[in-house]
Design an enzyme around this catalytic site. Structure first.
Site, PDB file in Angstrom:
ATOM      1  N   SER A 208       0.724  -1.183  -0.001  1.00 17.83           N
ATOM      2  CA  SER A 208       0.045   0.184   0.104  1.00 17.83           C
ATOM      3  C   SER A 208       0.763   1.405   0.023  1.00 17.83           C
ATOM      4  O   SER A 208       0.402   2.365  -0.633  1.00 17.83           O
ATOM      5  CB  SER A 208      -0.872  -0.167   1.009  1.00 17.83           C
ATOM      6  OG  SER A 208      -1.859  -1.145   1.025  1.00 17.83           O
ATOM      7  N   HIS A 255       0.879   4.568   4.084  1.00 21.94           N
ATOM      8  CA  HIS A 255      -0.084   5.122   3.289  1.00 21.94           C
ATOM      9  C   HIS A 255       0.472   6.845   3.118  1.00 21.94           C
ATOM     10  O   HIS A 255       0.794   7.249   1.928  1.00 21.94           O
ATOM     11  CB  HIS A 255      -1.636   5.053   3.563  1.00 21.94           C
ATOM     12  CG  HIS A 255      -2.225   3.572   3.552  1.00 21.94           C
ATOM     13  ND1 HIS A 255      -3.536   3.651   3.591  1.00 21.94           N
ATOM     14  CD2 HIS A 255      -1.573   2.760   3.444  1.00 21.94           C
ATOM     15  CE1 HIS A 255      -3.596   2.415   3.195  1.00 21.94           C
ATOM     16  NE2 HIS A 255      -2.489   1.731   3.113  1.00 21.94           N
TER      17      HIS A 255
END
Length: 304
Positions: A208, A255
């Site tokens: 991610s 993230h």
């Protein structure tokens, strides 16, 4: 009197059409240009212009013997970031997806012992090994290997679909080497921020961080090409809502770290001046990696 189809037009009738439609570069059909090669008269954009004694020439004419002495590679088409145009513009993306899928299959076959040896972990006692493990214990490779591991079928399916959707067009726009540098720089930045902020005994894994870096770089590229950013921003906002949902148990640090690194690196990739393009692009990657190393050393010192 009405003019029959195909009959010649006068200068007054031609002028509005000429003003609205410029010719496009013969090597970059998406770029309008008013400049032509002084030898073959083909339209060329600024990236394809090679200075000659009079005006500009196209790379093919230069290579064909204009006397300027440019290398044959001057005629090789380039991406907007200066990368080489290749037959399969998604090859690196396919390889990255293949590596992640292969690693996930190994996780399923070998079990927790494999995952707990390579996932991102700051410092914690791991029962399966009977010892304290983690980056602070001399295992910095976890910053990298965690990028290829996933925790569930939904996790890897969602990430691989995102990688395919974002990675393919971005790889085509940047070129393989620059795209690969962006991917790893973003992923490592996300891992470093997770290591710095998250609890040392909290494991995390997934691609991610790197994928959020692709989000950031895609936004920069779309802005550079004057594309509509609203669909991308909507998808990014939805992802960020999930990221900060306490019930989702997502490492938001990865993230955010990947997104920031992707924006910075992506900006350098698509906005670097042609004369110092490679220096600025890879120099920016090097600076981000230095930040990754510094953050890692700071956190290791805190845990030691």
């Amino acid at each position: 009197m009405d003019q029959a189809p195909g009959s010649p037009q006068g200068p007054e009738e031609q002028r509005p059409q000429d003003a609205q439609s410029l010719p496009v570069c013969y090597r970059h059909p998406d770029r309008e240009t008013g400049v032509r090669c002084t030898r073959c008269e083909r339209p060329i954009c600024p990236e394809c212009m090679v200075s000659a004694s009079v005006g500009f020439q196209c790379p093919e004419c230069v290579r064909g013997g204009s006397g300027i002495g440019h290398a044959p590679t001057a005629a090789q088409p380039r991406t907007i970031a200066g990368g080489t145009v290749v037959a399969d513009p998604r090859l690196v993306t396919k390889i990255l997806i293949g590596l992640c899928v292969a690693a996930y299959l190994v996780q399923r076959v070998v079990g927790d012992r494999f995952t707990e040896h390579f996932e991102l972990l700051g410092q914690a006692y791991v029962p399966v090994f009977g010892s304290v493990e983690g980056i602070a214990e001399g295992q910095p490779y976890r910053l990298l290997t965690a990028m290829f591991l996933h925790g569930s079928p939904i996790h890897i399916i969602f990430n691989m679909l995102s990688l395919w959707w974002l990675g393919g067009p971005l790889e085509a726009a940047l070129g393989r080497a620059r795209y690969l540098a962006l991917y790893f720089v973003s992923g490592l930045a996300g891992s470093a921020l997770t290591y710095l902020i998250a609890a040392p005994n909290q494991p995390s894994l997934g691609a991610s961080g790197a994928i959020f870096g692709l989000f950031g770089a895609t936004a920069v590229l779309m802005r550079r090409l004057n594309y509509d950013l609203r669909p991308l921003i909507a998808i990014l906002v939805i992802n960020l809502i999930f990221t900060f949902n306490p019930g989702m148990n997502i490492a938001w640090q990865a993230h955010i770290g990947g997104l920031v690194a992707g924006v910075i690196t992506g900006y350098a990739m698509v906005h670097a001046p042609r004369e110092r393009r490679a220096l600025i692009q890879y120099g920016t990657c090097a600076v981000v990696l230095v930040v990754v190393v510094v953050l890692t050393l700071i956190r290791t010192a805190q845990l030691s």
